[in-house]
Write a protein that holds these residues in place. Sequence first.
Motif, PDB file in Angstrom:
ATOM      1  N   UNK A   1       0.838  -1.211   0.000  1.00  0.00           N
ATOM      2  CA  UNK A   1       0.000   0.000   0.000  1.00  0.00           C
ATOM      3  C   UNK A   1       0.869   1.255   0.000  1.00  0.00           C
ATOM      4  N   UNK A   2       1.949   1.233   0.760  1.00  0.00           N
ATOM      5  CA  UNK A   2       2.842   2.386   0.799  1.00  0.00           C
ATOM      6  C   UNK A   2       3.443   2.647  -0.581  1.00  0.00           C
ATOM      7  N   UNK A   3       3.834   1.572  -1.252  1.00  0.00           N
ATOM      8  CA  UNK A   3       4.385   1.715  -2.605  1.00  0.00           C
ATOM      9  C   UNK A   3       3.305   2.171  -3.583  1.00  0.00           C
ATOM     10  N   UNK A   4       2.121   1.579  -3.471  1.00  0.00           N
ATOM     11  CA  UNK A   4       1.038   1.870  -4.415  1.00  0.00           C
ATOM     12  C   UNK A   4       0.513   3.302  -4.306  1.00  0.00           C
ATOM     13  N   UNK A   5       0.878   4.002  -3.249  1.00  0.00           N
ATOM     14  CA  UNK A   5       0.461   5.407  -3.131  1.00  0.00           C
ATOM     15  C   UNK A   5       1.283   6.328  -4.036  1.00  0.00           C
ATOM     16  N   UNK A   6       2.385   5.816  -4.576  1.00  0.00           N
ATOM     17  CA  UNK A   6       3.204   6.622  -5.476  1.00  0.00           C
ATOM     18  C   UNK A   6       2.552   6.717  -6.850  1.00  0.00           C
ATOM     19  N   UNK A   7       2.997   7.677  -7.634  1.00  0.00           N
ATOM     20  CA  UNK A   7       2.489   7.825  -8.996  1.00  0.00           C
ATOM     21  C   UNK A   7       2.814   6.573  -9.812  1.00  0.00           C
ATOM     22  N   UNK A   8       1.816   5.990 -10.458  1.00  0.00           N
ATOM     23  CA  UNK A   8       1.994   4.738 -11.181  1.00  0.00           C
ATOM     24  C   UNK A   8       3.004   4.824 -12.316  1.00  0.00           C
ATOM     25  N   UNK A   9       2.944   5.882 -13.104  1.00  0.00           N
ATOM     26  CA  UNK A   9       3.872   6.033 -14.221  1.00  0.00           C
ATOM     27  C   UNK A   9       5.303   6.184 -13.725  1.00  0.00           C
ATOM     28  N   UNK A  10       5.470   6.927 -12.640  1.00  0.00           N
ATOM     29  CA  UNK A  10       6.808   7.136 -12.100  1.00  0.00           C
ATOM     30  C   UNK A  10       7.359   5.851 -11.481  1.00  0.00           C
ATOM     31  N   UNK A  11       6.482   5.053 -10.866  1.00  0.00           N
ATOM     32  CA  UNK A  11       6.916   3.769 -10.313  1.00  0.00           C
ATOM     33  C   UNK A  11       7.477   2.865 -11.404  1.00  0.00           C
ATOM     34  N   UNK A  12       6.800   2.843 -12.542  1.00  0.00           N
ATOM     35  CA  UNK A  12       7.246   1.995 -13.647  1.00  0.00           C
ATOM     36  C   UNK A  12       8.590   2.461 -14.195  1.00  0.00           C
ATOM     37  N   UNK A  13       8.769   3.766 -14.252  1.00  0.00           N
ATOM     38  CA  UNK A  13      10.061   4.298 -14.678  1.00  0.00           C
ATOM     39  C   UNK A  13      11.142   3.946 -13.657  1.00  0.00           C
TER      40      UNK A  13
END
Length: 257
Positions: free
Chosen positions: A194-206
Amino acid sequence: MGVSTSRPDPGIAVVTVDFPPVNALPVRGWYDLAGAVRAAGHDPDIRCVVLAAEGRGFNAGVDIKELQRDTAAGGHGALVGVNRGCAEAFSAVYTCEVPVIAAVHGFCLGGGIGLAGNADAIVASEEATFGLPELDRGALGAATHLARLVPQHLMRALYYTSRTATADELRAHGSVWRVVPRAGLRRAALDLAREIARKDGALLRLAKAAINGIDPVDVHRSYRFEQGFTFEANLSGVADRVRDTFGAPSGAPAKEG
């Protein structure tokens, strides 16, 4: 029984493995696991994947009985299939477009090390143990991934002796994020997800692509190199000789289908 995917929270997919009695996966199971992880990571709504398991332990590696049946019939199809299947599953975890958290309980052996070692983070239960009993099973491989969990000389000692390391020991080496009671494992893994999933999805993938791009070891090439020696052991008859004496030590789970 098999591989299933659930979505307990927005942005989170949980891929669960369930192959009783000890989660020793047959050829088809490795491919199914790879497909489930890749599909979850490709879903634009998913920002984190949790890899979990039901039953007595996280993963006991490959189904040795499947290999023995095939070898007894004079073939090597199962060996080729499981080597490719393991490589696919490990790769799916490593190249998943979003971070992958391994929720490890009980035993994490053989192929389980490949999965956990290629994950982005590991949450483990207090009784979890990690190791490569490959030399006792007529096989080789996944030293690539064990080396991501422990220092080089410890990896070698564990590999040559087939001993295991505890979750607390791995946490001391920095490779396990949290060690929790078994009952709280899923909750702890989901808390991190959940902590990770709160980040911007596009930026996480980058971020995932960037971190993989600076990895000092090419895990795909390194593991496939190891697998070449597994083929040599099988073709020379060494693997059959060791597998024919297969029997789990007292207290250790047997890899069986």
